[in-house]
Design a protein around this motif. Structure first.
Motif, mmCIF file in Angstrom:
data_model
loop_
_atom_site.group_PDB
_atom_site.id
_atom_site.type_symbol
_atom_site.label_atom_id
_atom_site.label_comp_id
_atom_site.label_asym_id
_atom_site.label_seq_id
_atom_site.Cartn_x
_atom_site.Cartn_y
_atom_site.Cartn_z
ATOM 1 N N SER A 57 -13.026 22.745 34.197
ATOM 2 C CA SER A 57 -13.183 24.175 34.429
ATOM 3 C C SER A 57 -14.662 24.552 34.457
ATOM 4 O O SER A 57 -15.107 25.352 35.297
ATOM 5 C CB SER A 57 -12.461 24.960 33.328
ATOM 6 O OG SER A 57 -12.644 26.346 33.496
ATOM 7 N N ALA A 61 -16.706 26.181 37.581
ATOM 8 C CA ALA A 61 -17.487 27.401 37.424
ATOM 9 C C ALA A 61 -18.948 27.176 37.787
ATOM 10 O O ALA A 61 -19.591 28.031 38.418
ATOM 11 C CB ALA A 61 -17.372 27.908 35.982
ATOM 12 N N SER A 75 -13.664 28.359 38.197
ATOM 13 C CA SER A 75 -13.162 27.864 36.913
ATOM 14 C C SER A 75 -11.670 27.579 36.983
ATOM 15 O O SER A 75 -11.188 26.561 36.466
ATOM 16 C CB SER A 75 -13.464 28.893 35.827
ATOM 17 O OG SER A 75 -12.958 28.479 34.576
#
Length: 310
Positions: A57, A61, A75
């Motif tokens: 994640s 991001a 994300s």
């Protein structure tokens, strides 16, 4: 004193509080999500998976930040990819841990590379790792609430079969429960919960929201209804309390959230240990008062009566 005033400084606190109302609401929503999904994470022995998903994640991001697209979307994409890989390839615990161990350094390395190439504000880079308290605007809050509603609704729909398959997957499979499908569904839900949690507490410390509150609740009780309730209360307290304290100190939110979460766990562990000790003492007291096995006493009495009548 300078360090202490930097950690806990509440000058103009009222004015600052108005600026982070969205973050407080977001923290409360994430606390509910983390509190509900945490017991399943522990029951399925998957805290390590949470950390692995958070690294992917973070990579998504970071890549979004570098490319100038929506960070929350990146994300989510990273989390979903990680969740699908772990869910599809890691059917057994040993395989799952190996896959997670491979994904974690890859995700962290890719995220660091993207941040190194990013020429924007340093606070944006640091916030992906340790969390931010002023980064939630109205569209992000709405998006977070929608994702959280999807997670909670899915958990409520599959709650009983998911709990059954988490506690004893072999018996659940024999009873006709689609254990494999539930495992993939849970991984996707866990990926969504991890992705939205990273936005508040950061990629490195997401375990304090998705694991620690549930671990604390399980030290007090094993009741299937009380555990998620306590876990949710602990998670909301940790996140919202951490936001309120971080606002005063002007520091990243993660140290405050993790400290509150850890303190709750320590208190619950102490209380649980005393509770277990009192339970053992009561059992030992009953054994002493009974003078042994009641069944043996009854048998002895029957033998005596039989011998007397003879």
């Amino acid at each position: 004193m300078d360090v202490w005033s930097q950690v806990f400084s509440f000058q103009d606190y009222g004015e600052l509080l108005v600026l982070v109302q969205n973050s407080i609401w977001a923290g409360a929503v994430l606390g509910i999500v983390g509190g509900l999904i945490g017991p399943f994470v522990i029951a399925r022995n998957m805290p390590f998976a949470v950390h692995g998903i958070s690294e992917l994640s973070f990579a998504g991001a970071s890549a979004s930040l570098l490319l100038g697209v929506n960070v929350v979307t990146g994300s989510l994409v990273g989390s979903v990819i990680a969740a699908l890989l772990i869910g599809l390839l890691g059917s057994r615990a040993r395989e799952r841990n190996s896959i997670i161990a491979v994904l974690m350094p890859f995700g962290l390395g890719l995220g660091i590379l993207c941040l190194a190439l990013y020429k924007g504000r340093a606070a944006n880079k640091f916030g992906l790792l340790t969390g931010q308290i002023v980064s939630v605007d109205n569209p992000q809050l709405t998006f977070l609430v929608v994702i959280a509603a999807i997670v909670v609704a899915t958990l409520l729909v599959v709650w009983r079969p998911l709990m059954f398959s988490s506690v004893d997957p072999d018996v659940a499979a024999a009873a006709g429960i689609p254990v494999r499908t539930l495992a993939i569904v849970f991984m996707l839900v866990l990926g969504l919960a991890t992705a939205v949690s990273v936005q508040i507490v950061g990629a490195l410390l997401v375990l304090s929201l998705l694991v620690t509150p549930a671990a604390a609740a399980l030290r007090l009780t094993s009741h299937p209804v009380v555990v998620p309730v306590l876990s949710t209360v602990f998670a909301v307290t940790s996140v919202v309390g951490g936001i309120l304290l971080a606002l005063g100190g002007g520091l990243p939110i993660s140290p405050y959230v993790t400290t509150i979460s850890f303190a709750i766990w320590v208190v619950c562990r102490i209380v649980g240990a005393r509770k277990d000790r009192r339970g053992r003492d009561r059992v030992a007291g009953r054994e002493r008062d009974g003078g042994g096995d009641p069944g043996l006493q009854t048998g002895a009495g029957v033998d005596t009566k039989i011998g007397a009548s003879a």
